[in-house]
Design a protein around this motif. Structure first.
Motif, PDB file in Angstrom:
ATOM      1  N   LEU A   6       0.806  -1.221   0.000  1.00 48.71           N
ATOM      2  CA  LEU A   6       0.000   0.000   0.000  1.00 48.71           C
ATOM      3  C   LEU A   6       0.842   1.275   0.000  1.00 48.71           C
ATOM      4  N   LYS A   7       2.046   1.208   0.524  1.00 46.69           N
ATOM      5  CA  LYS A   7       2.870   2.421   0.651  1.00 46.69           C
ATOM      6  C   LYS A   7       3.072   3.150  -0.681  1.00 46.69           C
ATOM      7  N   PRO A   8       3.461   2.462  -1.767  1.00 45.53           N
ATOM      8  CA  PRO A   8       3.618   3.191  -3.034  1.00 45.53           C
ATOM      9  C   PRO A   8       2.304   3.803  -3.526  1.00 45.53           C
ATOM     10  N   GLN A   9       1.201   3.137  -3.254  1.00 47.80           N
ATOM     11  CA  GLN A   9      -0.100   3.675  -3.664  1.00 47.80           C
ATOM     12  C   GLN A   9      -0.431   4.934  -2.866  1.00 47.80           C
ATOM     13  N   VAL A  10      -0.122   4.927  -1.578  1.00 48.42           N
ATOM     14  CA  VAL A  10      -0.343   6.112  -0.742  1.00 48.42           C
ATOM     15  C   VAL A  10       0.497   7.266  -1.266  1.00 48.42           C
ATOM     16  N   ILE A  11       1.771   7.002  -1.554  1.00 53.36           N
ATOM     17  CA  ILE A  11       2.653   8.059  -2.070  1.00 53.36           C
ATOM     18  C   ILE A  11       2.100   8.616  -3.380  1.00 53.36           C
ATOM     19  N   SER A  12       1.668   7.738  -4.261  1.00 59.99           N
ATOM     20  CA  SER A  12       1.132   8.162  -5.560  1.00 59.99           C
ATOM     21  C   SER A  12      -0.098   9.048  -5.396  1.00 59.99           C
ATOM     22  N   ILE A  13      -0.997   8.661  -4.511  1.00 60.83           N
ATOM     23  CA  ILE A  13      -2.218   9.443  -4.280  1.00 60.83           C
ATOM     24  C   ILE A  13      -1.884  10.794  -3.659  1.00 60.83           C
ATOM     25  N   VAL A  14      -1.111  10.768  -2.583  1.00 60.53           N
ATOM     26  CA  VAL A  14      -0.868  11.979  -1.804  1.00 60.53           C
ATOM     27  C   VAL A  14      -0.035  12.998  -2.580  1.00 60.53           C
ATOM     28  N   SER A  15       0.872  12.531  -3.409  1.00 61.10           N
ATOM     29  CA  SER A  15       1.781  13.457  -4.098  1.00 61.10           C
ATOM     30  C   SER A  15       1.230  14.011  -5.414  1.00 61.10           C
ATOM     31  N   ASP A  16       0.038  13.615  -5.803  1.00 56.94           N
ATOM     32  CA  ASP A  16      -0.545  14.093  -7.064  1.00 56.94           C
ATOM     33  C   ASP A  16      -1.141  15.484  -6.879  1.00 56.94           C
ATOM     34  N   ASN A  17      -0.299  16.491  -7.058  1.00 53.14           N
ATOM     35  CA  ASN A  17      -0.707  17.877  -6.799  1.00 53.14           C
ATOM     36  C   ASN A  17      -1.715  18.434  -7.790  1.00 53.14           C
ATOM     37  N   LYS A  18      -2.056  17.677  -8.815  1.00 52.10           N
ATOM     38  CA  LYS A  18      -3.074  18.135  -9.762  1.00 52.10           C
ATOM     39  C   LYS A  18      -4.478  17.991  -9.171  1.00 52.10           C
ATOM     40  N   ILE A  19      -4.569  17.223  -8.107  1.00 52.25           N
ATOM     41  CA  ILE A  19      -5.857  16.962  -7.458  1.00 52.25           C
ATOM     42  C   ILE A  19      -5.889  17.720  -6.130  1.00 52.25           C
ATOM     43  N   PRO A  20      -7.010  18.381  -5.785  1.00 59.47           N
ATOM     44  CA  PRO A  20      -7.097  19.096  -4.501  1.00 59.47           C
ATOM     45  C   PRO A  20      -6.812  18.150  -3.324  1.00 59.47           C
ATOM     46  N   LEU A  21      -6.196  18.699  -2.289  1.00 58.34           N
ATOM     47  CA  LEU A  21      -5.766  17.898  -1.141  1.00 58.34           C
ATOM     48  C   LEU A  21      -6.919  17.097  -0.528  1.00 58.34           C
ATOM     49  N   ASN A  22      -8.084  17.713  -0.356  1.00 58.07           N
ATOM     50  CA  ASN A  22      -9.197  16.983   0.260  1.00 58.07           C
ATOM     51  C   ASN A  22      -9.606  15.763  -0.562  1.00 58.07           C
ATOM     52  N   GLU A  23      -9.527  15.867  -1.880  1.00 56.30           N
ATOM     53  CA  GLU A  23      -9.840  14.714  -2.737  1.00 56.30           C
ATOM     54  C   GLU A  23      -8.787  13.624  -2.566  1.00 56.30           C
ATOM     55  N   ARG A  24      -7.521  14.037  -2.433  1.00 64.28           N
ATOM     56  CA  ARG A  24      -6.455  13.060  -2.217  1.00 64.28           C
ATOM     57  C   ARG A  24      -6.636  12.355  -0.872  1.00 64.28           C
ATOM     58  N   LEU A  25      -7.018  13.125   0.139  1.00 59.73           N
ATOM     59  CA  LEU A  25      -7.249  12.520   1.456  1.00 59.73           C
ATOM     60  C   LEU A  25      -8.407  11.521   1.396  1.00 59.73           C
ATOM     61  N   LEU A  26      -9.461  11.880   0.673  1.00 56.54           N
ATOM     62  CA  LEU A  26     -10.580  10.959   0.507  1.00 56.54           C
ATOM     63  C   LEU A  26     -10.130   9.695  -0.232  1.00 56.54           C
ATOM     64  N   ASP A  27      -9.281   9.858  -1.221  1.00 55.61           N
ATOM     65  CA  ASP A  27      -8.771   8.691  -1.948  1.00 55.61           C
ATOM     66  C   ASP A  27      -7.925   7.793  -1.040  1.00 55.61           C
ATOM     67  N   VAL A  28      -7.174   8.392  -0.130  1.00 51.49           N
ATOM     68  CA  VAL A  28      -6.414   7.592   0.846  1.00 51.49           C
ATOM     69  C   VAL A  28      -7.386   6.815   1.725  1.00 51.49           C
ATOM     70  N   CYS A  29      -8.432   7.481   2.191  1.00 48.98           N
ATOM     71  CA  CYS A  29      -9.445   6.803   3.011  1.00 48.98           C
ATOM     72  C   CYS A  29     -10.028   5.608   2.267  1.00 48.98           C
ATOM     73  N   LYS A  30     -10.394   5.826   1.007  1.00 49.46           N
ATOM     74  CA  LYS A  30     -10.978   4.749   0.204  1.00 49.46           C
ATOM     75  C   LYS A  30      -9.997   3.596   0.036  1.00 49.46           C
ATOM     76  N   LEU A  31      -8.746   3.916  -0.256  1.00 50.08           N
ATOM     77  CA  LEU A  31      -7.726   2.879  -0.431  1.00 50.08           C
ATOM     78  C   LEU A  31      -7.593   2.025   0.829  1.00 50.08           C
ATOM     79  N   LEU A  32      -7.481   2.672   1.976  1.00 47.37           N
ATOM     80  CA  LEU A  32      -7.288   1.932   3.221  1.00 47.37           C
ATOM     81  C   LEU A  32      -8.521   1.115   3.592  1.00 47.37           C
ATOM     82  N   GLU A  33      -9.683   1.720   3.450  1.00 47.04           N
ATOM     83  CA  GLU A  33     -10.923   1.025   3.832  1.00 47.04           C
ATOM     84  C   GLU A  33     -11.181  -0.188   2.932  1.00 47.04           C
TER      85      GLU A  33
END
Length: 152
Positions: A6-33
């Protein structure tokens, strides 16, 4: 182990600055859940400016009435003061627990630090009794550190 994949996926999601931070955080939530079967509610709480309270941020799972949590109240409020991880194997044994759902059996909360200031936390509820290990803590610390890099 699942956390290493999961670590590389988290890095990929969080570091994608083209997407607003709140959307990235939601994507992290979805990935983990969706990736960890005993993560049944995954969300973020953030300090509300200079106020001593937390505001609910992006999350996945059952709706919650706990959108504002005063410092010191519940597990999240305690972490806002202690600045330490809090792992609850059995929420029914906690005096200062805020029940979000009768199905929740355990909770883990890990703070997010930016410039050594606790600016928020990741909060995970589980419907499984005592599921969290030290590996969960280390992984969630990693997730929080990656998020903190984006909040500098």
């Amino acid at each position: 182990m699942i956390f290493e994949t999961l670590k590389p996926q988290v890095i990929s999601i969080v570091s994608d600055n083209k997407i607003p931070l709140n959307e990235r955080l939601l994507d992290v939530c979805k990935l983990l859940e969706t990736s960890i079967d005993y993560y049944n509610w995954v969300g973020f709480y953030f300090r509300n400016g200079d106020k001593e309270e937390l505001i609910l941020g992006p999350y996945v799972g059952a709706p919650t009435d706990h959108t504002v949590i005063p410092f010191g109240k519940g597990i999240c409020g305690q972490v806002a003061i202690s600045n330490e991880n809090f792992v609850i194997p059995d929420v029914s044994a906690q005096d200062n627990y805020i029940a979000c759902s009768i199905t929740v059996k355990a909770e883990i909360v890990v703070p997010i630090f930016v410039n050594r200031n606790n600016i928020g936390q990741i909060d995970i509820d589980s419907n499984t009794p005592d599921p969290f290990t030290e590996d969960d803590e280390r992984f969630l610390e990693f997730v929080c550190a990656e998020i903190a890099k984006e909040m500098l």
